[in-house]
Motif scaffolding. Sequence first.
Motif, PDB file in Angstrom:
ATOM      1  N   ARG A 144       1.211  -1.136  -0.435  1.00  0.00           N
ATOM      2  CA  ARG A 144      -0.251   0.093  -0.094  1.00  0.00           C
ATOM      3  C   ARG A 144       1.065   1.205   0.028  1.00  0.00           C
ATOM      4  O   ARG A 144       1.943   1.449   1.427  1.00  0.00           O
ATOM      5  CB  ARG A 144      -0.336   0.158   0.985  1.00  0.00           C
ATOM      6  CG  ARG A 144      -2.020  -1.332   1.380  1.00  0.00           C
ATOM      7  CD  ARG A 144      -2.777  -0.799   2.314  1.00  0.00           C
ATOM      8  NE  ARG A 144      -4.044  -1.552   2.541  1.00  0.00           N
ATOM      9  CZ  ARG A 144      -5.139  -1.735   1.575  1.00  0.00           C
ATOM     10  NH1 ARG A 144      -5.387  -0.509   0.728  1.00  0.00           N
ATOM     11  NH2 ARG A 144      -6.066  -2.476   1.853  1.00  0.00           N
ATOM     12  N   ASP A 166      -7.393  -4.546 -18.016  1.00  0.00           N
ATOM     13  CA  ASP A 166      -7.714  -5.402 -16.270  1.00  0.00           C
ATOM     14  C   ASP A 166      -6.998  -6.930 -16.002  1.00  0.00           C
ATOM     15  O   ASP A 166      -7.460  -6.414 -15.114  1.00  0.00           O
ATOM     16  CB  ASP A 166      -9.725  -5.924 -16.730  1.00  0.00           C
ATOM     17  CG  ASP A 166     -10.307  -4.926 -16.633  1.00  0.00           C
ATOM     18  OD1 ASP A 166     -11.081  -4.966 -15.436  1.00  0.00           O
ATOM     19  OD2 ASP A 166     -11.530  -4.662 -17.511  1.00  0.00           O
ATOM     20  N   SER A 218      -3.653  -4.580 -14.771  1.00  0.00           N
ATOM     21  CA  SER A 218      -4.358  -3.968 -13.251  1.00  0.00           C
ATOM     22  C   SER A 218      -3.980  -5.327 -11.956  1.00  0.00           C
ATOM     23  O   SER A 218      -3.611  -5.141 -10.711  1.00  0.00           O
ATOM     24  CB  SER A 218      -5.224  -3.424 -13.386  1.00  0.00           C
ATOM     25  OG  SER A 218      -6.272  -4.261 -12.980  1.00  0.00           O
ATOM     26  N   GLU A 219      -4.307  -6.379 -12.493  1.00  0.00           N
ATOM     27  CA  GLU A 219      -4.673  -7.454 -11.878  1.00  0.00           C
ATOM     28  C   GLU A 219      -3.443  -8.220 -11.709  1.00  0.00           C
ATOM     29  O   GLU A 219      -3.333  -7.722 -10.129  1.00  0.00           O
ATOM     30  CB  GLU A 219      -5.583  -8.639 -12.330  1.00  0.00           C
ATOM     31  CG  GLU A 219      -7.129  -8.871 -12.133  1.00  0.00           C
ATOM     32  CD  GLU A 219      -8.036  -9.448 -12.549  1.00  0.00           C
ATOM     33  OE1 GLU A 219      -7.517 -11.498 -12.089  1.00  0.00           O
ATOM     34  OE2 GLU A 219      -9.140  -9.402 -12.965  1.00  0.00           O
ATOM     35  N   VAL A 245      -2.645  -3.621  -8.876  1.00  0.00           N
ATOM     36  CA  VAL A 245      -3.428  -2.070  -8.681  1.00  0.00           C
ATOM     37  C   VAL A 245      -4.323  -2.178  -9.628  1.00  0.00           C
ATOM     38  O   VAL A 245      -5.048  -2.530 -10.233  1.00  0.00           O
ATOM     39  CB  VAL A 245      -2.127  -1.470  -9.206  1.00  0.00           C
ATOM     40  CG1 VAL A 245      -2.000  -0.589 -10.144  1.00  0.00           C
ATOM     41  CG2 VAL A 245      -1.303  -1.280  -8.941  1.00  0.00           C
ATOM     42  N   SER A 246      -5.133  -1.176  -9.414  1.00  0.00           N
ATOM     43  CA  SER A 246      -6.383  -0.590  -9.906  1.00  0.00           C
ATOM     44  C   SER A 246      -6.748  -0.324 -10.978  1.00  0.00           C
ATOM     45  O   SER A 246      -4.745   0.616 -11.269  1.00  0.00           O
ATOM     46  CB  SER A 246      -7.269   0.384  -9.334  1.00  0.00           C
ATOM     47  OG  SER A 246      -6.702   1.658  -9.781  1.00  0.00           O
ATOM     48  N   LYS A 247      -7.266  -0.345 -12.174  1.00  0.00           N
ATOM     49  CA  LYS A 247      -7.073   0.359 -13.535  1.00  0.00           C
ATOM     50  C   LYS A 247      -6.794   1.766 -13.595  1.00  0.00           C
ATOM     51  O   LYS A 247      -5.431   2.573 -14.632  1.00  0.00           O
ATOM     52  CB  LYS A 247      -8.107  -0.119 -14.310  1.00  0.00           C
ATOM     53  CG  LYS A 247      -7.737  -1.200 -14.629  1.00  0.00           C
ATOM     54  CD  LYS A 247      -8.866  -1.337 -16.756  1.00  0.00           C
ATOM     55  CE  LYS A 247     -10.580  -1.984 -15.317  1.00  0.00           C
ATOM     56  NZ  LYS A 247     -11.558  -1.347 -17.110  1.00  0.00           N
TER      57      LYS A 247
END
Lengths: 214, 214, 214, 214
Positions: free
Chosen positions: A9, A39, A42-43, A47-49
């Motif tokens: 994080r 997608d 990012s997976e 990490v988010s898109k």
Amino acid sequence: MTEEVQRARRLPRAVRERQILDAAVQVFSRYGYHTASMDEISEVAGVSKPMIYTYLGSKEDLFAKCIRREATRLLEAIQDGVKPELPPDMQLWHGLRSFYRFVADFRESWTVLHRQALTVGGEFAAEITAMRTRAIELVAALVVNAGARKGLAEQAEFSGEGLSAALVGAAESLADWALDHPDVSDGVLASWLMNLVWLGFNDLVEGDVWKPTA
Amino acid sequence: MTEEVQRARRLPRAVRERQILDAAVQVFSRYGYHTASMDEISEVAGVSKPMIYTYLGSKEDLFAKCIRREATRLLEAIQDGVKPELPPDMQLWHGLRSFYRFVADFRESWTVLHRQALTVGGEFAAEITAMRTRAIELVAALVVNAGARKGLAEQAEFSGEGLSAALVGAAESLADWALDHPDVSDGVLASWLMNLVWLGFNDLVEGDVWKPTA
Amino acid sequence: MTEEVQRARRLPRAVRERQILDAAVQVFSRYGYHTASMDEISEVAGVSKPMIYTYLGSKEDLFAKCIRREATRLLEAIQDGVKPELPPDMQLWHGLRSFYRFVADFRESWTVLHRQALTVGGEFAAEITAMRTRAIELVAALVVNAGARKGLAEQAEFSGEGLSAALVGAAESLADWALDHPDVSDGVLASWLMNLVWLGFNDLVEGDVWKPTA
Amino acid sequence: MTEEVQRARRLPRAVRERQILDAAVQVFSRYGYHTASMDEISEVAGVSKPMIYTYLGSKEDLFAKCIRREATRLLEAIQDGVKPELPPDMQLWHGLRSFYRFVADFRESWTVLHRQALTVGGEFAAEITAMRTRAIELVAALVVNAGARKGLAEQAEFSGEGLSAALVGAAESLADWALDHPDVSDGVLASWLMNLVWLGFNDLVEGDVWKPTA
DNA sequence: GATGAATGAGTCTTCATTCAT
DNA sequence: AATGAATGAAGACTCATTCAT
């Protein structure tokens, strides 16, 4: 919270960018540009898109950055391997060894560069072509220039540019082959190619093989 | 109705299939598998989309059929060029000439085979690989077997399979180069490659060039 | 299958286009350009989204087509109401009546034109402005020209263009007010506006201008 | 740290809020509610996004606060211009002058109020309408009441509310026109409008109404 | 035999909003 | 007090594929 999660994080931007690029290279190399999805990248990156878009731009941008990073890596790896104090054939051999070592160590990098970069077309093709050109100039200058100095350039049987293209193709093709034969060492791969381009089949058939001398 | 329109309607299935395949090769070669759209193919073919599905199946099926048809054409063109009664080097040279003539005459076929077939992955890669293998076996058997007969197969400096892969790569790469240099004849291209693989750079530098003898 | 469903399937393109435009006007007028979603439009139209894109293009295209269709309708409605054989004031009155009748009959058309068209900016604003201009020219020419003939154009107290803008604004604003007061008839609305601007203009035309006294 | 930076840090809340509101008005007026992004507002304000949310709430809240602040400013500007000791027509004229001066001096305020406030719908529309109402009541009371006292309210040709709406619309529309014609002074603009509506009202107040003749 | 009409499913991309520091 | 880091949710758009005629 576990330390694992802690670590993942709020990382500084540079670290995240590297994570994302790593994931992108992996996914692009496996699926190719078109089939790969943001997608999945990012997976894999964890990490988010939106982060991808914020840090690295569009899918095309991201792909370009992958290509450039891996190409730079490859060229540096080769350059690091070449030893300018050696005779031309040994320089070539060392360069090839470095190349095949890189391909073995970073399969995904090589796959992205060699296979997937062609599938996008247009801008990327040009970039890749430029890199191939730099590569061939770097590695084959030794050989081709040697020939050029002897006035071969004037003969129809010789063409620096054409032969360079052929040589690069040979090296790349052998690299692909090597991916399916991980037991063959980079030194051996380099030697095979040396025998092909340095001596030629004719000498080979005569039993005259090239061997590294240093 | 005019005869023009008549000609376009109610054609026998075989003719329609050829029309569609021709259009598909054209579009796939220009845009690549993913970017090509069934809409455009149907437009170019002058046929509605449902026909394509009825006659040739899914997009993937269609692409596979393109690949197979063009690969067959290429192999036949090469085989037609080889003259078994000549010595090995001349056989190789003639085979290469046929190859480069085909590439020049049917750019789109070659593009689809070489560039676009890789971009799909999985099933196609295998098929294409099989064809490359057949190609290399066909053309390089001469050389490799010659070497093998002399016991080279046991030496680390030699590998029939690896060198074949390299040779094919060199030929393909030169073919791509030739697409941008249409003024270079197929005979010259074949000669360049002969000098690379038959004699090697070493002999070249010594001024020893290979030339066709028949 | 029920006849209901039968009616909704496989309709000719022109019919579908109208259905979609109708739905789009409805949704755009209710939510505005940005808040409206193509999903909702497709639902209201009873048609899948791809149809919208196939038939009418992007969201922006769709909106533009709505605007143009409704604007054309409005202008035609006004033009149909004007009776050229009558004296100027009666022409104006009839034009206004038609306008207010249109606003009452096609609330959504009016809302899209007046309220939502401004929210997109750029290209649409220009188009809408052009229509306002045409509208004012159409309806107010009578009045303004009457004034111009009497040499009013030279007076600082008068400006055809500025007053036209004001007049149009007054008419539009009253139209909005009327939307919340459906019991007021178009004839009355037109009369109100006549009394506001006609008596004003009338004096103006007589050379009777108002000037600040302190 | 430099004083420059010092000034930007640790400012009292009220100052920050003003900074943000200023930036928001600027951005909203340029792009409209939907197209404006919180990112851009925070950039223009020189403040991070979380600050905006902490101080002023959601985007909608922020917009509402912009609207209210600018509306208040506008109303105050008008009120400051009106001189109660003058006769009604001069009061109106002064009020209009103040209005047009405000529009010229604070284009962005006016744009946000007039153009952008409509694009959000629902809650804002109500608020804006309320302000228009207050505005019309403030400025036009003079006129309308004058008429009302003479018993005009009973005539179909007259409606205080409707005419007020029309008058406000006329004034607003002329304000928009004036934005593109900055050379026309506020006094002239006010005079134009006076001539349009005052002479009209004047006759009305005298009981002289226009009626359709055919 | 042939096609215009129609759509389900999926992709890239953006943006308001909120943690964790 | 202040912010870089991070994301959930949603929207525009496209395309291979299939009915119904």
